[in-house]
Design a protein around this motif. Sequence first.
Motif, short mmCIF file in Angstrom:
data_model
loop_
_atom_site.label_atom_id
_atom_site.label_comp_id
_atom_site.label_asym_id
_atom_site.label_seq_id
_atom_site.Cartn_x
_atom_site.Cartn_y
_atom_site.Cartn_z
N VAL A 47 29.14 32.11 34.94
CA VAL A 47 30.22 32.04 36.37
C VAL A 47 30.12 32.84 37.34
N LEU A 48 29.24 33.71 37.31
CA LEU A 48 29.13 34.64 38.25
C LEU A 48 28.03 34.11 39.18
N ASP A 49 28.43 33.39 39.99
CA ASP A 49 27.63 32.87 41.12
C ASP A 49 27.91 33.18 42.52
N TYR A 50 27.66 34.29 42.97
CA TYR A 50 27.85 34.80 44.25
C TYR A 50 26.69 33.91 45.17
N ASN A 51 27.18 34.06 46.42
CA ASN A 51 26.40 33.42 47.43
C ASN A 51 25.09 34.32 47.81
N GLN B 190 43.37 39.11 48.16
CA GLN B 190 42.64 38.31 49.12
C GLN B 190 40.98 38.52 49.00
N SER B 193 39.44 37.30 45.68
CA SER B 193 39.46 35.64 45.86
C SER B 193 38.37 35.26 46.56
N GLU B 194 38.16 35.75 47.94
CA GLU B 194 37.18 35.21 48.62
C GLU B 194 35.68 35.60 48.18
N GLN B 195 35.53 36.83 47.59
CA GLN B 195 34.27 37.05 46.87
C GLN B 195 33.99 36.46 45.65
N LYS B 196 34.88 35.77 45.15
CA LYS B 196 34.85 35.05 43.94
C LYS B 196 34.58 35.79 42.69
N ILE B 197 35.04 37.22 42.81
CA ILE B 197 34.78 37.89 41.63
C ILE B 197 35.88 37.85 40.59
N PRO B 198 35.84 37.73 39.41
CA PRO B 198 36.72 37.57 38.71
C PRO B 198 37.61 38.60 38.70
#
Lengths: 389, 389
Positions: A47-51, B190, B193-198
């Motif tokens: 799930v860890l898909d950073y850009n 915020q 969330s933006e960084q999409k880190i769990p």
Amino acid sequence: MLLDKELPKIRTLPSCTCLSILSISAAFKPLIEFYIPGGSIKYYQNVLDYNDRMVTIRDVAKKMNISITTVSRAMDGYADVARDTRELVIRTAHEMGYTPNRAARQLRRQRAETIGYILPTEKPQFTDAFHSEFIAGLGDMAAESNFDLLVSAAAPESVAEQSLYERWVQGRKVDGIVLNRIRLHDWRIQYLSEQKIPFVSLERSLLPVEFIGIEADANQGFLELMAYLIHQGHRRIAYIGAAPQLKIEMDRYNSYLAGLKAAGILPDPVIITHANLTPEGGYLAAERLLRLENVPTAMVCVNDLTAIGAMHAANESGLQVGRDIVITGFDGISDSAHTQPPLTTLDQPVYKIAHQLAGMLLALINGQPLVEQQVKIEPKLIFRKSTGG
Amino acid sequence: MLLDKELPKIRTLPSCTCLSILSISAAFKPLIEFYIPGGSIKYYQNVLDYNDRMVTIRDVAKKMNISITTVSRAMDGYADVARDTRELVIRTAHEMGYTPNRAARQLRRQRAETIGYILPTEKPQFTDAFHSEFIAGLGDMAAESNFDLLVSAAAPESVAEQSLYERWVQGRKVDGIVLNRIRLHDWRIQYLSEQKIPFVSLERSLLPVEFIGIEADANQGFLELMAYLIHQGHRRIAYIGAAPQLKIEMDRYNSYLAGLKAAGILPDPVIITHANLTPEGGYLAAERLLRLENVPTAMVCVNDLTAIGAMHAANESGLQVGRDIVITGFDGISDSAHTQPPLTTLDQPVYKIAHQLAGMLLALINGQPLVEQQVKIEPKLIFRKSTGG
DNA sequence: AGAAATGAGCATTTGCGATTGAGCATTAAC
DNA sequence: GTTAATGCTCAATCGCAAATGCTCATTTCT
């Protein structure tokens, strides 16, 4: 094509809880667990898909048009890098936000870049006030050398404790270990010596092993403390100690005896008692002392936490600490200033001790010469309301 | 031949203190430091020369005459390994004392196998009683999944805090983060969330972001508590809170107001005050309240530590807590049973909360479905002597 | 029944990102 | 013109995971 895998069924080693970085590790898990939960199969998904990718040493090298080697050597302080190059590398690396990948470095160096400390505790609570400061000291020093501190907990003299130390040593989880709460004949010291793992300790054992670490000299302060109590008129001074196999217990107990002797008072075994360095232990011990026919007028405790428990018991018996009975501690943890009444104690700079201890260990690990192998510290007496006045 | 290198001149990233594994990290170091201490040159030596090599996956494979892949996949629970093979592999690995090298695994997997928690603290002390239990809970759960817990400390809303979070996230030091002491408008939420880190949190913010975590419902317990105090005859009930931008402060303060309102008592701003969740803060706040002309007869504190400080102040003013004045806390930390007098408090199962929180985070990281995304917990009222009776 | 498709079970190989011993130019020194 | 110092690069790892691909046995299809 086999992308799917079952849900993790195997748990190998117990893992760790890390602290500035501090890393705690599970003490109680078996080496390998194997269980199949109904045989259900799940798709594996990362799930860890950073850009953005991480910036690596390659990126830095490419940008500067030099080799990876040079970047590495420049950052690491090798002498065979030109001064200008080095400065440029460092600047560039900083600008690019490069930071060496720890896992890669550890893999290559075959070092964990981690020092370890195992809390002597029974409960599922992480730390008490004493160890909190202790860990902070270790962690900060470790951080200064870019080391991790790995922390875990195990009950002293338990199987869990032994297997935890073994795992850390054998599995190279740590490059060195800090010891505390030394026992008089401490297997850990023997074991670590044999394994040739660098270690330092607070307090020394009676084993004929070279000692590297810090010792607090309780004697002087304790004598002063006892003299003060006796000068106040106390003759019946109880002692609440720790397990007799602990080095600190031996030291402090002996100092207590010496204090009595100096005043020509005979020790009374009835009011010499042992607890376990916790408030709970202190509470129980004090409770018992207070039920005696000939109640002591002072209680000297082996550490602050014990004293806090003892105060609780005294208060509960309707005694006013500092007036009806006098209680003292040892350590000078920050809580001791906030008890009611504030606690008279022998203050040790716990944070500083831990800091220095970690420094010694790191020097050992890096093969640097130690200025002092053995450091002595004299705790300072702090008078507060718990001894009246 | 160039074996020599200068003494480490560069310190790159601050390092870590790890805990069941727990990993603490230095919050305050600049990204890269560069200093030359007189240009002295030292020989580099690796002092860590153990006799025995580590046992690797290769050794296991060779011994069993199968490929390393199979060993790896067998240990890791992949489905494409025959049952017999798998069991044999696991047994052999265990016998040989093989344990996967963490660094290698992390490097390959591009995961840190670590969750992070940053203590909200100002002091160089590592933890207070609350966080001690909290960390223990996180660490133990992390350990169960063979994860590390990385712990560090930074002052809330400080630059250090922000850079620490950024470093952990950008540098992939952690795969997920646990948040606590949520602010009403919390940049961390915020940002993460933006960084999409769990991430998971204890308490939620007011931001329109999906909430995954645990919430303690203060309201019910607080109303009971207030009702009890009012029933005892208290009319002038002071409140010692925390910084107003904290979620817990908002909740608990509102509950306090609701409690007053239910009894038809108008809140008096003079006896509503704010501290910082520490004993020191509680002490100062209470001291001020006790100097008022119209001294409150009860003090409701936002947490136990604050209450402990308040009790200290009351005691110092010659008041007997539980008789002359009544004081309450919130959290149910273990110290609260050992204050003088023992503290009435709203007990939350801190350890359990943290344990569960970490479990949720791990599920998130592994892409497993969460049974409950949002969990509510009701603190339980514990009456002790600090409210008389 | 024979051909094709499937999939279980394992092996080969590649590369994650960094460190480091050895070696190669270039220039300086004698 | 050899020797030495300086500054840099090459290439070989470190231990593991995962993509790929191979083999053989079994099933499915026609």
